[in-house]
Design an enzyme around this catalytic site. Structure first.
Site, short mmCIF file in Angstrom:
data_model
loop_
_atom_site.label_atom_id
_atom_site.label_comp_id
_atom_site.label_asym_id
_atom_site.label_seq_id
_atom_site.Cartn_x
_atom_site.Cartn_y
_atom_site.Cartn_z
N ASP A 51 33.99 -31.06 29.26
CA ASP A 51 34.19 -29.80 30.01
C ASP A 51 33.90 -28.55 29.18
O ASP A 51 34.47 -27.49 29.45
CB ASP A 51 35.65 -29.67 30.51
N CYS A 86 32.70 -35.18 35.11
CA CYS A 86 32.63 -36.11 33.97
C CYS A 86 31.87 -37.39 34.23
O CYS A 86 30.82 -37.65 33.66
CB CYS A 86 34.03 -36.51 33.50
#
Ligand SMILES: *[C@@H]1O[C@H](CO)[C@@H](O)[C@H](O)[C@H]1NC(C)=O
Ligand SMILES: *[C@@H]1O[C@H](CO)[C@@H](O)[C@H](O)[C@H]1NC(C)=O
Ligand SMILES: *[C@@H]1O[C@H](CO)[C@@H](O)[C@H](O)[C@H]1NC(C)=O
Ligand SMILES: *[C@@H]1O[C@H](CO)[C@@H](O)[C@H](O)[C@H]1NC(C)=O
Ligand SMILES: *[C@@H]1O[C@H](CO)[C@@H](O)[C@H](O)[C@H]1NC(C)=O
Length: 590
Positions: A51, A86
């Site tokens: 992230d 992700c």
């Protein structure tokens, strides 16, 4: 850099020529000219953060990464992920394929997560397996995928690594109580230790193992920072509460005055974006203060990664292998905090979410150089193949990134961005979904990001058939949706784009998206060739020629039948574009 400039031509000539396994590429041959040793496959060290944004300036706060990677290597300024989440993004990275071709589109089953990766056969068919088959020793530590848990880690074990030590759900994001699972051993809890200390130790030991081996190595290190912290006790109760990341003790008071950059799209007075984003209320002062705290916590948590990179580079410097090692640093997706009134999170198609850092350092890579070419995560597996002298796979949707400078002309101008299912809002004020949930449904869209020499565009079609069009050359913060609110009202007059009407520009962008949303292999790399097989159209500018107006006027528009949570083809409208034949304009043909 003279040598590199001189060999650029050679690389072009070698492109497309099939190379035998372990035969040097043109770049590698030239680099070994005049040296007594023959070309040896290089080592590769890959660091993937979790992230980490590019747009919110995170890389300005990591001085050691700046010193070792940016100043000693190349910064790819226009690097994008293809899915801003992700697990889908990581599977695309490990396979070189768009999420619509992996069909790993989510973090959990049935549409994603480790079980879906296994079901789709990728455990036998992904980068570490291919590298091992090509003579590499391979090591991995950190987060591999979501839904890779203390319950399913052995059914089956991950293939392809000589040594592995994976972070395990539900403890992956628990900074102070992580669980790792090594090789085929049972999981071990590291309660009370910081996850970055744990991974640093593991990564250095694997690097030592790799350096001792006879074969070239691939070492991947995937720390969890600067992802949000998730308390496993909440997760066990079925609640997902994602709070600010927890830095190492020695970093917890850094940057006391730093705030989220107040760009024009930060908590704007007017709503912006499409679909659910357009209805977000403006954030109040408590939310803004929390977001600034969240932002600082991310920068603090990244300090541990900065030191981790420093330790890895120092270890390589102490060995005799640094000169034959590529270091690649990137993240799985970007991040937004407060832009477009959004709480912290990813999953959107905005610049903040799809742009990520990419640094490459190694033999032949220019130092302190900034590469402007468009590159994406599906290019990384092809790039590693190229560096290792392995011929590309036919199922790669991406193409090797040339690590030498000035390749803009030779590379395509598009990024295919796609997303299915839920958006997830993070932080203590994340309850913006239906009934105060942090999960927002129907965040399904297809987009293209286009960077040409004189244009800079984002075009998107949502599953509720809303559209977005941003001209980032005049609107870099994506606040003015140029797509006409009533599509039937498309006129030939009004604002111009590249000297043509918006209607004509949108017709081209839509047809390009129609190709890219179901492309495979070379059609993902050269989509204009699908629309114009016989002629020389290779860019939006070429396609805007008036000659093609009638051809683009009859293309089926990209549209959705309904919003679904996964890749359900029936929900996704037309799949196949019309094709112009052999340079003859389409209307002559009918
Ligand atoms: C790594 O694994 C491969 C495939 O199993 C094997 O051929 C190779 O010898 C291993 N390397 C080491 C150092 O054990
Ligand atoms: C830490 O994780 C272990 C399991 O790995 C669990 O038993 C323990 O209760 C956890 N501690 C806290 C404080 O959550
Ligand atoms: C801001 O909004 C949140 C709810 O989103 C609320 O809990 C908080 O009290 C508000 N703060 C102020 C200063 O109005
Ligand atoms: C999501 O999309 C489905 C199917 O298109 C629709 O029935 C539902 O009302 C939508 N939900 C929300 C919250 O917009
Ligand atoms: C993707 O996976 C889902 C869930 O298994 C399945 O329903 C869907 O048909 C798959 N899509 C494609 C295009 O194979």
């Amino acid at each position: 850099m003279k040598v590199l400039a001189a060999i650029t031509g050679l690389i072009v000539a070698a492109e497309g020529a099939a190379l035998g396994p372990q035969e040097p590429t043109a770049l590698q041959s030239v680099l070994s000219l005049g040296k007594s040793d023959p070309w040896k496959p290089p080592n590769i060290l890959l660091v993937i953060t979790d992230d980490q944004d590019l747009e919110l300036d995170s890389i300005s706060y990591t001085p050691l990464i700046e010193k070792h990677l940016r100043q000693k290597g190349t910064f790819f300024r226009n690097h994008f992920v293809t899915t801003a989440l992700c697990c889908p993004s990581r599977v695309s990275l490990w396979t070189g394929r768009q999420a619509h071709n992996t069909n790993v589109t989510d973090v959990n089953p049935p549409y994603g997560g480790y079980p879906k990766f296994v079901d789709r056969g990728f455990n036998e068919n992904f980068l570490p397996v291919w590298l091992q088959e090509s003579g590499y020793d391979t090591y991995y530590t950190g987060k591999l995928f979501n839904s890779h848990t203390i319950h399913n880690y052995a059914s089956p074990h991950v293939n392809g690594f000589n040594g592995s030590d994976f972070l395990m759900d539900p403890y992956t994001y628990s900074y102070l109580n992580s669980t790792y699972q090594r090789n085929h051993e049972p999981p071990v809890s590291y309660e009370g230790q910081h996850t970055i200390d744990v991974i640093t130790d593991k990564a250095l030991r694997f690097l030592d193992d790799a350096l001792e081996g006879e074969r070239p190595f691939f070492v991947a290190v995937a720390p969890v920072a600067p992802h949000s912290n998730v308390d496993p006790r909440d997760l066990e109760k079925g609640k997902i509460v994602m709070t600010a990341p927890i830095p190492l003790e020695r970093h917890k008071n850094l940057f006391p005055d730093v705030k989220v950059p107040r760009t024009p799209n930060f908590n704007p007075d007017e709503p912006s974006g499409a679909s659910w984003i357009r209805y977000l209320p403006q954030q109040n002062q408590s939310e803004i203060n929390y977001n600034d705290h969240f932002y600082r916590s991310r920068l603090r948590a990244l300090q541990g990664v900065d030191e981790l990179v420093d330790s890895l580079v120092s270890r390589l410097e102490e060995s005799d292998q640094l000169d034959n090692t590529y270091i690649i640093y990137t993240s799985d997706n970007g991040f937004h905090i407060g832009q477009h009134r959004l709480p912290p999170g990813k999953t959107c198609g905005f610049e903040e979410d799809i742009r990520v850092p990419l640094f490459i350092r190694g033999p032949g890579v220019p130092e302190g150089y900034t590469q402007e070419s468009v590159t994406t995560h599906i290019d990384l597996a092809p790039t590693i193949f190229d560096l290792a002298g392995i011929p590309p796979r036919a199922d790669f949707d991406g193409t090797a990134i040339p690590v030498q400078p000035d390749f803009l002309g030779a590379r395509h101008e598009h990024v295919t961005v796609e997303f299915w299912g839920q958006a997830v809002a993070e932080g203590i004020y994340g309850g913006i979904g239906p009934d105060g949930s942090t999960m927002i449904p129907n965040n399904t869209y297809k987009s293209i990001r286009l960077l040409g020499e004189d244009y800079n565009l984002y075009y998107s079609v949502w599953c509720n058939n809303e559209h977005e069009l941003y001209d980032l050359s005049t609107d870099p913060y994506q606040l003015q949706n140029l797509y006409p609110t009533n599509a039937r009202a498309h006129k030939e007059d009004g604002p111009l784009m590249l000297g043509r009407s918006l209607k004509q520009a949108i017709a081209r962008l839509d047809a390009l998206l129609l190709v890219l949303k179901s492309c495979q292999g070379t059609t993902c790399i050269e989509p204009w060739k699908v629309l114009h097989p016989g002629d020389t159209v290779r860019s939006l500018r070429d396609a805007l020629d008036e000659e093609y107006d009638s051809f683009y006027g009859v293309q089926p528009p990209v549209s959705f039948g309904w919003c679904d949570a996964g890749y359900i083809v029936e929900a996704e409208g037309p799949q196949v574009p019309l094709t112009s034949r052999y340079g003859v304009s389409w209307d002559v043909w009918v």
